[in-house]
Design a protein around this motif. Structure first.
Motif, PDB file in Angstrom:
ATOM      1  N   LEU A  47       0.814  -1.226   0.000  1.00  0.00           N
ATOM      2  CA  LEU A  47       0.000   0.000   0.000  1.00  0.00           C
ATOM      3  C   LEU A  47       0.840   1.265   0.000  1.00  0.00           C
ATOM      4  O   LEU A  47       0.372   2.338  -0.377  1.00  0.00           O
ATOM      5  N   HIS A  48       2.118   1.143   0.459  1.00  0.00           N
ATOM      6  CA  HIS A  48       2.948   2.349   0.560  1.00  0.00           C
ATOM      7  C   HIS A  48       3.693   2.661  -0.733  1.00  0.00           C
ATOM      8  O   HIS A  48       4.289   3.721  -0.849  1.00  0.00           O
ATOM      9  N   HIS A  49       3.675   1.703  -1.663  1.00  0.00           N
ATOM     10  CA  HIS A  49       4.468   1.841  -2.892  1.00  0.00           C
ATOM     11  C   HIS A  49       4.318   3.194  -3.563  1.00  0.00           C
ATOM     12  O   HIS A  49       5.298   3.844  -3.878  1.00  0.00           O
ATOM     13  N   LYS A  50       3.065   3.607  -3.749  1.00  0.00           N
ATOM     14  CA  LYS A  50       2.855   4.838  -4.543  1.00  0.00           C
ATOM     15  C   LYS A  50       3.339   6.098  -3.827  1.00  0.00           C
ATOM     16  O   LYS A  50       3.451   7.145  -4.456  1.00  0.00           O
ATOM     17  N   TYR A  51       3.622   6.005  -2.521  1.00  0.00           N
ATOM     18  CA  TYR A  51       4.067   7.198  -1.790  1.00  0.00           C
ATOM     19  C   TYR A  51       5.590   7.312  -1.726  1.00  0.00           C
ATOM     20  O   TYR A  51       6.131   8.267  -1.176  1.00  0.00           O
ATOM     21  N   GLY A  52       6.307   6.304  -2.210  1.00  0.00           N
ATOM     22  CA  GLY A  52       7.774   6.362  -2.211  1.00  0.00           C
ATOM     23  C   GLY A  52       8.388   6.203  -0.831  1.00  0.00           C
ATOM     24  O   GLY A  52       9.526   6.586  -0.592  1.00  0.00           O
ATOM     25  N   GLY A  53       7.669   5.669   0.100  1.00  0.00           N
ATOM     26  CA  GLY A  53       8.190   5.450   1.454  1.00  0.00           C
ATOM     27  C   GLY A  53       7.038   5.058   2.353  1.00  0.00           C
ATOM     28  O   GLY A  53       5.872   5.165   1.932  1.00  0.00           O
ATOM     29  N   ILE A  54       7.358   4.622   3.575  1.00  0.00           N
ATOM     30  CA  ILE A  54       6.264   4.190   4.456  1.00  0.00           C
ATOM     31  C   ILE A  54       5.509   5.404   4.991  1.00  0.00           C
ATOM     32  O   ILE A  54       6.116   6.348   5.516  1.00  0.00           O
ATOM     33  N   MET A  55       4.187   5.378   4.847  1.00  0.00           N
ATOM     34  CA  MET A  55       3.349   6.453   5.379  1.00  0.00           C
ATOM     35  C   MET A  55       2.888   6.029   6.772  1.00  0.00           C
ATOM     36  O   MET A  55       2.054   5.113   6.897  1.00  0.00           O
ATOM     37  N   PRO A  56       3.402   6.663   7.831  1.00  0.00           N
ATOM     38  CA  PRO A  56       3.093   6.220   9.196  1.00  0.00           C
ATOM     39  C   PRO A  56       1.594   6.124   9.501  1.00  0.00           C
ATOM     40  O   PRO A  56       1.136   5.177  10.124  1.00  0.00           O
ATOM     41  N   GLU A  57       0.846   7.099   9.008  1.00  0.00           N
ATOM     42  CA  GLU A  57      -0.595   7.137   9.272  1.00  0.00           C
ATOM     43  C   GLU A  57      -1.297   5.917   8.650  1.00  0.00           C
ATOM     44  O   GLU A  57      -2.117   5.246   9.281  1.00  0.00           O
ATOM     45  N   LEU A  58      -0.901   5.632   7.425  1.00  0.00           N
ATOM     46  CA  LEU A  58      -1.469   4.495   6.705  1.00  0.00           C
ATOM     47  C   LEU A  58      -1.059   3.179   7.381  1.00  0.00           C
ATOM     48  O   LEU A  58      -1.877   2.261   7.551  1.00  0.00           O
ATOM     49  N   ALA A  59       0.213   3.115   7.794  1.00  0.00           N
ATOM     50  CA  ALA A  59       0.706   1.902   8.459  1.00  0.00           C
ATOM     51  C   ALA A  59      -0.102   1.638   9.735  1.00  0.00           C
ATOM     52  O   ALA A  59      -0.517   0.508  10.007  1.00  0.00           O
ATOM     53  N   ALA A  60      -0.386   2.703  10.489  1.00  0.00           N
ATOM     54  CA  ALA A  60      -1.131   2.553  11.750  1.00  0.00           C
ATOM     55  C   ALA A  60      -2.562   2.082  11.482  1.00  0.00           C
ATOM     56  O   ALA A  60      -3.084   1.204  12.171  1.00  0.00           O
ATOM     57  N   ARG A  61      -3.175   2.653  10.457  1.00  0.00           N
ATOM     58  CA  ARG A  61      -4.554   2.235  10.119  1.00  0.00           C
ATOM     59  C   ARG A  61      -4.592   0.760   9.744  1.00  0.00           C
ATOM     60  O   ARG A  61      -5.506   0.033  10.122  1.00  0.00           O
ATOM     61  N   GLU A  62      -3.580   0.339   8.988  1.00  0.00           N
ATOM     62  CA  GLU A  62      -3.536  -1.069   8.577  1.00  0.00           C
ATOM     63  C   GLU A  62      -3.280  -1.972   9.779  1.00  0.00           C
ATOM     64  O   GLU A  62      -3.811  -3.081   9.861  1.00  0.00           O
ATOM     65  N   GLN A  63      -2.445  -1.506  10.702  1.00  0.00           N
ATOM     66  CA  GLN A  63      -2.214  -2.274  11.943  1.00  0.00           C
ATOM     67  C   GLN A  63      -3.554  -2.518  12.629  1.00  0.00           C
ATOM     68  O   GLN A  63      -3.852  -3.616  13.089  1.00  0.00           O
ATOM     69  N   LEU A  64      -4.335  -1.448  12.690  1.00  0.00           N
ATOM     70  CA  LEU A  64      -5.616  -1.521  13.398  1.00  0.00           C
ATOM     71  C   LEU A  64      -6.552  -2.551  12.759  1.00  0.00           C
ATOM     72  O   LEU A  64      -7.213  -3.323  13.456  1.00  0.00           O
ATOM     73  N   SER A  65      -6.575  -2.566  11.427  1.00  0.00           N
ATOM     74  CA  SER A  65      -7.516  -3.510  10.813  1.00  0.00           C
ATOM     75  C   SER A  65      -6.969  -4.943  10.804  1.00  0.00           C
ATOM     76  O   SER A  65      -7.738  -5.895  10.727  1.00  0.00           O
ATOM     77  N   SER A  66      -5.651  -5.103  10.893  1.00  0.00           N
ATOM     78  CA  SER A  66      -5.090  -6.459  10.803  1.00  0.00           C
ATOM     79  C   SER A  66      -4.918  -7.153  12.151  1.00  0.00           C
ATOM     80  O   SER A  66      -4.864  -8.388  12.209  1.00  0.00           O
ATOM     81  N   ILE A  67      -4.769  -6.381  13.203  1.00  0.00           N
ATOM     82  CA  ILE A  67      -4.262  -6.988  14.441  1.00  0.00           C
ATOM     83  C   ILE A  67      -5.143  -8.123  14.984  1.00  0.00           C
ATOM     84  O   ILE A  67      -4.642  -9.196  15.315  1.00  0.00           O
ATOM     85  N   LEU A  68      -6.460  -7.904  15.048  1.00  0.00           N
ATOM     86  CA  LEU A  68      -7.300  -8.967  15.629  1.00  0.00           C
ATOM     87  C   LEU A  68      -7.366 -10.208  14.738  1.00  0.00           C
ATOM     88  O   LEU A  68      -7.185 -11.329  15.234  1.00  0.00           O
ATOM     89  N   PRO A  69      -7.583 -10.052  13.416  1.00  0.00           N
ATOM     90  CA  PRO A  69      -7.546 -11.251  12.569  1.00  0.00           C
ATOM     91  C   PRO A  69      -6.218 -12.015  12.669  1.00  0.00           C
ATOM     92  O   PRO A  69      -6.205 -13.244  12.674  1.00  0.00           O
TER      93      PRO A  69
END
Ligand code: KG4
Ligand code: ZN
Length: 387
Positions: A35-57
């Motif tokens: 998901l971070h590819h198009k931004y040319g680096g890790i987007m912290p905000e996006l990474a955190a949102r993804e953490q939130l949706s992935s953690i319980l599964p």
């Protein structure tokens, strides 16, 4: 002892259950890298949102290896002896998701919690029994307390490591050297003064048009260059190989040299200059320069400390050239050192080594005292207990 570990320091959400620090019972990793590819680096905000949706599964998936009780709280409280959680260093938003989830689990289940330093934890991937069994013991260990003397006992792969060892952790944000006298006696020797080796791989990859694929892309491109067939037109520096800087690294100069080279090449013959051949050559030289420095400095440290083993770990340890170069140099110098490196899938971020580190080095704490620590120091001198 079964430890359930959670890792959420960056763009991977991971949960693992590991027995006695060495035996993997489950290992689940979800990554938001794509998901971070198009931004040319890790987007912290996006990474955190993804953490939130992935953690319980991810946690639910990891729990599947345990005998299933009426609900997850009961499953954890009956079959897990401790919860290990990465508290730092890392991105605050990402860390918070894992830390608060782990604290909630500890509060609801009454299972002890162990805070883990992500960078130190990488090296414990070397302790994992890579024969990996998926057999689950249905009996929970009745002794819930972590005794330091138990953790001194070598087990599984850990039993094959001769101490003292020099441990090189080389990841996206860190290049650190440690002296490890036993699984829980660690002294930080030095690290990078600026960019980490992984960062140098990543930035070069971006410069050469590989987006966020970093070291993996550089390693792939480097394979297309054959130095014996083509004379070298590119020569990059090998920084900090002098005695004075024995345990320190610096990769920002190397990165600047690459930037200058690419700019000059581009200017020379307009957009024709960066041909696939030249890109392969640049990738080869970048990989060669980084791996030269890592190998030479680690072997120098091993000699200085009369070490018996080398432990390599972190995402960059997945690099095949680096692994081969260690072996070649050791053979050439007829070294009696033993060389350990985790399987590739345990080099990059996962929760298996978080559990192993918690087992060998960790100390339980009350969940109320656990907090995310994005700037947690890695310059640690542990002669007994941990963080
Ligand atoms: O340990 P890790 O997964 O995450 C951090 O804790 O930083 O390391 C990620 C780093 C990235 O810089 C990535 O480019 C690098 O490891 N990496 C590699 C390879 N695979 C991952 N570098 C060189 N060669 C590889 N095959
Ligand atoms: Zn890492």
């Amino acid at each position: 002892m079964k430890i359930l570990a959670i890792e959420s320091s960056c763009d991977e959400t991971a949960c693992a259950i590991v027995e006695d620090g060495v035996k993997i019972l489950s290992n689940v990793v979800a990554s938001s890298k794509e998901l971070h590819h198009k931004y040319g680096g890790i987007m912290p905000e996006l990474a955190a949102r993804e953490q939130l949706s992935s953690i319980l599964p991810v946690i639910k998936e990891a729990l599947k290896v345990l005998p299933q009780e009426k609900n997850h709280i009961l499953t954890i409280s009956k079959h897990i002896d401790a919860i290990a959680i990465t508290i730092g260093p890392g991105l605050i938003g990402s860390l918070l998701i894992g830390v608060e989830t782990a604290k909630t689990m500890a509060m609801l289940t009454g299972v002890p919690i162990i805070p883990v330093n992500h960078v130190l934890a990488h090296m414990y991937a070397n302790f994992i029994d890579s024969r990996q069994s998926s057999v689950v013991s249905h009996q929970k260990n009745t002794n819930n307390s972590l005794k330091a003397e138990d953790r001194n006992l070598p087990a599984g792969k850990a039993g094959l490591i001769a101490f003292s060892a020099i441990s090189l952790v080389v990841s996206g944000g860190h290049t650190e050297l440690y002296l490890m006298k036993s699984p829980n006696k660690l002294t930080w020797l030095g690290g990078t003064l600026d960019d980490a080796a992984g960062e140098c791989f990543d930035k070069t990859a971006r410069l050469l048009g590989f987006g966020n694929e970093g070291g993996v892309a550089i390693a792939k491109a480097a394979k297309w260059h054959h130095p014996s067939k083509k004379p070298s037109i590119i020569k990059l520096p090998r920084p900090m190989l002098d005695e004075k800087n024995e345990y320190n690294f610096s990769f920002s100069g190397l990165k600047s040299a690459i930037v200058r080279l690419v700019t000059t090449l581009k200017a020379k013959t307009s957009d024709q200059s960066l041909t696939p051949d030249v890109i392969a050559h640049l990738a080869y030289e970048t990989q060669d320069a980084i791996t030269d420095v890592l190998v030479k400095k680690t072997l120098m440290a091993a000699k200085k400390h009369n070490a018996k083993s080398i432990l390599l770990s972190g995402g960059v340890a997945a690099n095949i050239k680096l692994r081969e170069k260690f072996v070649t140099h050791m053979k050439q110098s007829q070294s009696s050192l033993s060389f350990h490196v985790p399987p590739v899938e345990l080099c990059t971020d996962n929760a298996v080594y978080i559990a192993s580190c918690a087992y060998f080095l960790g100390k339980t704490d009350s969940w109320q005292k656990i907090a995310a620590a994005p700037d947690l120091s890695v310059e640690i001198n542990l002669v007994k207990e941990a963080f």
